[in-house]
Design a protein around this motif. Sequence first.
Motif, PDB file in Angstrom:
ATOM      1  N   ALA A 115       0.699  -1.230  -0.008  1.00 40.21           N
ATOM      2  CA  ALA A 115       0.061   0.036  -0.013  1.00 40.21           C
ATOM      3  C   ALA A 115       0.859   1.389   0.015  1.00 40.21           C
ATOM      4  O   ALA A 115       0.447   2.484  -0.663  1.00 40.21           O
ATOM      5  N   ASP A 116       2.252   1.171   0.458  1.00 39.22           N
ATOM      6  CA  ASP A 116       2.840   2.425   0.710  1.00 39.22           C
ATOM      7  C   ASP A 116       3.381   2.874  -0.758  1.00 39.22           C
ATOM      8  O   ASP A 116       3.824   4.098  -0.977  1.00 39.22           O
ATOM      9  N   TYR A 117       3.229   1.946  -1.851  1.00 33.92           N
ATOM     10  CA  TYR A 117       3.608   2.212  -3.274  1.00 33.92           C
ATOM     11  C   TYR A 117       2.487   2.406  -4.118  1.00 33.92           C
ATOM     12  O   TYR A 117       2.737   2.164  -5.185  1.00 33.92           O
ATOM     13  N   VAL A 118       1.279   2.608  -3.536  1.00 32.97           N
ATOM     14  CA  VAL A 118       0.034   2.824  -4.597  1.00 32.97           C
ATOM     15  C   VAL A 118      -0.159   4.204  -4.398  1.00 32.97           C
ATOM     16  O   VAL A 118      -0.674   4.840  -3.348  1.00 32.97           O
ATOM     17  N   THR A 119      -0.170   4.890  -5.721  1.00 29.83           N
ATOM     18  CA  THR A 119      -0.610   6.365  -5.798  1.00 29.83           C
ATOM     19  C   THR A 119      -1.673   6.314  -6.700  1.00 29.83           C
ATOM     20  O   THR A 119      -2.147   7.668  -6.875  1.00 29.83           O
ATOM     21  N   GLY A 120      -2.058   5.540  -7.458  1.00 29.12           N
ATOM     22  CA  GLY A 120      -3.468   5.641  -8.307  1.00 29.12           C
ATOM     23  C   GLY A 120      -2.830   5.156  -9.914  1.00 29.12           C
ATOM     24  O   GLY A 120      -3.654   5.131 -10.660  1.00 29.12           O
ATOM     25  N   LEU A 121      -1.476   5.570 -10.030  1.00 27.37           N
ATOM     26  CA  LEU A 121      -0.918   5.047 -11.505  1.00 27.37           C
ATOM     27  C   LEU A 121      -1.035   3.493 -11.640  1.00 27.37           C
ATOM     28  O   LEU A 121      -0.658   2.635 -10.602  1.00 27.37           O
ATOM     29  N   ILE A 122      -1.289   3.347 -12.814  1.00 22.79           N
ATOM     30  CA  ILE A 122      -1.168   1.761 -13.135  1.00 22.79           C
ATOM     31  C   ILE A 122       0.196   1.481 -13.690  1.00 22.79           C
ATOM     32  O   ILE A 122       0.487   1.750 -14.811  1.00 22.79           O
ATOM     33  N   SER A 123       0.916   0.651 -12.912  1.00 29.34           N
ATOM     34  CA  SER A 123       2.393   0.404 -13.115  1.00 29.34           C
ATOM     35  C   SER A 123       2.425  -1.003 -13.716  1.00 29.34           C
ATOM     36  O   SER A 123       1.567  -1.709 -13.554  1.00 29.34           O
ATOM     37  N   HIS A 124       3.366  -1.271 -14.471  1.00 29.10           N
ATOM     38  CA  HIS A 124       3.589  -2.570 -14.978  1.00 29.10           C
ATOM     39  C   HIS A 124       4.021  -3.506 -14.196  1.00 29.10           C
ATOM     40  O   HIS A 124       3.428  -4.773 -14.192  1.00 29.10           O
ATOM     41  N   ASN A 125       4.721  -3.349 -13.290  1.00 26.87           N
ATOM     42  CA  ASN A 125       5.054  -4.210 -12.041  1.00 26.87           C
ATOM     43  C   ASN A 125       5.915  -5.205 -12.487  1.00 26.87           C
ATOM     44  O   ASN A 125       6.533  -6.031 -11.537  1.00 26.87           O
ATOM     45  N   ASP A 126       6.383  -5.273 -13.504  1.00 23.15           N
ATOM     46  CA  ASP A 126       7.350  -6.613 -13.892  1.00 23.15           C
ATOM     47  C   ASP A 126       8.374  -6.019 -15.205  1.00 23.15           C
ATOM     48  O   ASP A 126       8.445  -7.130 -15.957  1.00 23.15           O
ATOM     49  N   PRO A 127       9.083  -4.921 -15.065  1.00 22.87           N
ATOM     50  CA  PRO A 127       9.781  -4.832 -16.308  1.00 22.87           C
ATOM     51  C   PRO A 127      11.227  -5.505 -16.304  1.00 22.87           C
ATOM     52  O   PRO A 127      12.255  -4.924 -16.060  1.00 22.87           O
ATOM     53  N   ASN A 128      11.189  -6.745 -16.222  1.00 23.76           N
ATOM     54  CA  ASN A 128      12.060  -7.641 -16.184  1.00 23.76           C
ATOM     55  C   ASN A 128      13.114  -7.654 -17.555  1.00 23.76           C
ATOM     56  O   ASN A 128      12.471  -7.030 -18.565  1.00 23.76           O
ATOM     57  N   LEU A 129      14.194  -8.352 -17.526  1.00 23.04           N
ATOM     58  CA  LEU A 129      14.994  -8.073 -18.722  1.00 23.04           C
ATOM     59  C   LEU A 129      14.451  -8.824 -19.949  1.00 23.04           C
ATOM     60  O   LEU A 129      14.223  -8.281 -20.982  1.00 23.04           O
ATOM     61  N   ASP A 130      13.716  -9.817 -19.778  1.00 20.26           N
ATOM     62  CA  ASP A 130      12.708 -10.352 -20.713  1.00 20.26           C
ATOM     63  C   ASP A 130      11.316  -9.894 -21.229  1.00 20.26           C
ATOM     64  O   ASP A 130      10.895 -10.628 -21.796  1.00 20.26           O
ATOM     65  N   ASN A 131      10.998  -9.025 -20.493  1.00 19.37           N
ATOM     66  CA  ASN A 131       9.897  -8.324 -20.686  1.00 19.37           C
ATOM     67  C   ASN A 131       9.983  -6.980 -21.437  1.00 19.37           C
ATOM     68  O   ASN A 131       8.811  -5.987 -21.403  1.00 19.37           O
ATOM     69  N   LEU A 132      11.158  -6.629 -22.035  1.00 17.94           N
ATOM     70  CA  LEU A 132      11.045  -5.549 -22.889  1.00 17.94           C
ATOM     71  C   LEU A 132      11.564  -5.894 -24.437  1.00 17.94           C
ATOM     72  O   LEU A 132      12.651  -6.831 -24.374  1.00 17.94           O
ATOM     73  N   VAL A 133      11.317  -5.266 -25.329  1.00 20.54           N
ATOM     74  CA  VAL A 133      11.693  -5.590 -26.546  1.00 20.54           C
ATOM     75  C   VAL A 133      12.619  -4.511 -27.035  1.00 20.54           C
ATOM     76  O   VAL A 133      12.411  -3.202 -26.866  1.00 20.54           O
ATOM     77  N   PHE A 134      13.619  -5.044 -27.431  1.00 14.37           N
ATOM     78  CA  PHE A 134      14.723  -3.960 -28.026  1.00 14.37           C
ATOM     79  C   PHE A 134      14.909  -4.202 -29.515  1.00 14.37           C
ATOM     80  O   PHE A 134      14.554  -4.999 -30.081  1.00 14.37           O
ATOM     81  N   ARG A 135      15.359  -2.971 -30.086  1.00 14.08           N
ATOM     82  CA  ARG A 135      15.711  -3.027 -31.567  1.00 14.08           C
ATOM     83  C   ARG A 135      16.998  -2.049 -31.513  1.00 14.08           C
ATOM     84  O   ARG A 135      17.192  -1.016 -31.306  1.00 14.08           O
ATOM     85  N   ASP A 136      18.043  -2.543 -32.366  1.00 11.52           N
ATOM     86  CA  ASP A 136      19.295  -2.101 -32.272  1.00 11.52           C
ATOM     87  C   ASP A 136      19.881  -1.672 -30.987  1.00 11.52           C
ATOM     88  O   ASP A 136      20.462  -0.616 -30.779  1.00 11.52           O
TER      89      ASP A 136
END
Length: 264
Positions: free
Chosen positions: A119-140
């Motif tokens: 609860a201390d980290y809830v402000t109303g924004l919908i965060s992704h919560n899992d920006p792990n290395l394999d959860n991002l797509v890279f190009r170049d």
Amino acid sequence: MPSSEVETQLLGGTANRGLVVRVADTVRRPLRASSQATHALLEHLERVGFEGAPRFLGVDSQGREVLSYLPGETVTAPYPSWSMTDAALDSVAVLLREYHQAVADFRPAGLEWAEPVPADYVTGLISHNDPNLDNLVFRDGIAVALIDFDLAGPGSSLWDVATAVRLWAPLRPDADIHDVRRGRSLARLRRFADTYGLTEPDRRRLVDAAADNHVWCMDYVRRGAETGHPWFHQRWTTGEADLTDRTNTWFKQSATALQQALLD
């Protein structure tokens, strides 16, 4: 089967390993209790013109969600050299900030999300919560998109930054870093906060947030293992439990150094 309907298995995350496939320019994934909420989020991101997330395209005849396929590379072990560069790190911070700007005015009501954050980290924004290395797509070598919104839900930009920097710096004992990032955690922590443009109040809370995020994430993995999820069980019983304990101790012992790296 027409060539356009040929299914190619994708790696998927730990929770849905072996259940994600590509069909032509789409990705098919199992539905979840929180799928309606995730789809509403992706539809919002499409409406505001955010290009860094897949589009929700519907549900197929097998009851799977259909998402647009985002071409590029994800970061999986053994980590390619380009993914460990400061340029790649900077691009993750920039993409995360752009996502937070795009989602800032999304105000969902009556939706079921996957995993509540403290609860201390809830402000109303919908965060992704899992920006792990394999959860991002890279190009170049540059991060261009976030994928796998399964854990998205009410949180905050601070919580997302804490998650990302914990994984990308990474924040753990040096002996448990087995790539070129060893010895650079403090520098990469500071660089990520600076590139994101973290506010002074959030900068002062970031170390505690990262430590709390580690507890939250590992508790999620532990519960998955205890309920019989095969991939979570494998992960937890092949070293993750011991690493969790070492990292929790490291956060306590390193708190002052981490804080000085951010504020000096």
